[in-house]
Design a protein around this motif. Structure first.
Motif, short mmCIF file in Angstrom:
data_model
loop_
_atom_site.label_atom_id
_atom_site.label_comp_id
_atom_site.label_asym_id
_atom_site.label_seq_id
_atom_site.Cartn_x
_atom_site.Cartn_y
_atom_site.Cartn_z
N TYR A 1 -8.28 4.80 -8.20
CA TYR A 1 -9.21 5.14 -8.71
C TYR A 1 -9.16 5.28 -10.49
CZ TYR A 1 -11.94 4.58 -4.79
OH TYR A 1 -12.49 3.48 -3.74
N LEU A 2 -8.15 6.14 -10.39
CA LEU A 2 -7.41 7.39 -11.74
C LEU A 2 -6.54 6.65 -12.01
CD1 LEU A 2 -8.32 10.30 -11.04
CD2 LEU A 2 -9.72 9.01 -12.34
N ASP A 3 -6.80 4.67 -12.89
CA ASP A 3 -4.91 4.35 -12.93
C ASP A 3 -5.43 3.98 -14.35
OD1 ASP A 3 -2.69 3.64 -12.84
OD2 ASP A 3 -3.19 2.46 -11.00
N ARG A 30 -8.31 -5.65 -5.26
CA ARG A 30 -9.11 -5.01 -4.34
C ARG A 30 -9.50 -5.97 -3.40
NH1 ARG A 30 -10.72 -0.99 -8.83
NH2 ARG A 30 -9.89 0.93 -8.54
#
Length: 261
Positions: A1-3, A30
């Protein structure tokens, strides 16, 4: 989620006839809920479908370089690399059955070159042509000799002709062809082609438009697939109701003399 998923776009106008553009992006895709659903779904007596709760999202780096000559001939080169590509595999299930299951392919390399251009032939005759050549390679190793290492070069061709005939009649013929190509994970699809045609005329001071068209005239839009994985060799074919005759009638009514607001 942190990309990070950056996008970069550059364009350059060399002169009146030559323009260039460059685009880069990194994207994530996804899995859907059904892709993750581990419960088996019966397709027929000998075939099941199942999701994979351990499916990972796929990451794609894509680079596109384009060139336009005189706003008439467009050329585009694309290269993309996908890690953990998601795809469906058909595997042996027991002695007499097969199962369609979602898995991650280690990587996919996809390159393509497309050239397209409108080509006026006469004042009453216009055409458009698009040609694409591509190379796709899938690689994966699931163990137990379940190995995928497939690469295939393919061509796609599209051509359209439009005729402006006397008495307000307009006709159109188009067709496309795709050479054998690689789909999903290890499905090799044989060549497919199709031809469409239509004719149109306006009546009652251009308020009534009548169009008659037919799709897939020769009923050739059928598919045949081959795949091999482990102990399973699969050959399948099918199609759909692709040849259709259509009549479209469009009538415009109302006062066309009212001043636009």
């Amino acid at each position: 989620y942190l990309d990070l998923f950056p996008s970069l776009g550059l364009s350059y106008q060399l002169n009146e006839k030559h323009a260039f553009n460059l685009n880069y992006s990194r994207r994530i895709d996804r899995p859907s809920y059904q892709d993750l659903n581990p419960f088996k779904d019966r397709i027929d007596e000998l075939t099941f479908e199942q999701g994979n709760p351990f499916l990972r999202p796929e990451y794609t780096h894509s680079l596109t370089i384009g060139h336009s000559w005189n706003y008439a001939v467009n050329t585009q080169f694309n290269i993309s690399h996908t890690k953990d590509m998601m795809g469906q595999l058909t595997e042996a299930y027991g002695e007499n059955s097969t199962i369609v299951i979602s898995r991650n392919i280690a990587e996919q390399l996809n390159t393509s070159l497309t050239i397209s251009s409108p080509m006026p032939i006469k004042d009453w005759w216009n055409s458009f042509t698009s040609i694409t050549s591509s190379y796709k390679r899938n690689q994966a190793d699931f163990g137990d000799n379940d190995i995928i290492d497939l690469g295939i070069f393919s061509m796609q061709f599209y051509n359209q002709h439009t005729f402006n005939l006397p008495k307000g009649i307009r006709a159109e013929v188009s067709g496309w062809y795709t050479s054998p190509f690689l789909e999903e994970s290890n499905f090799k699809i044989n060549s497919i082609w199709s031809v469409d045609a239509g004719i149109q005329k306006s009546f009652l001071d251009n308020t009534l438009d009548v169009k008659l068209s037919i799709s897939d005239i020769f009923k050739t839009n059928n598919w045949e697939v081959n795949s091999a994985l482990g102990v399973l060799d699969l050959n399948a074919n099918g199609g759909h109701d692709s040849r259709r005759l259509k009549l479209n009638i469009n009538y415009k009514f109302g006062n066309d003399q009212v001043k636009s607001r």
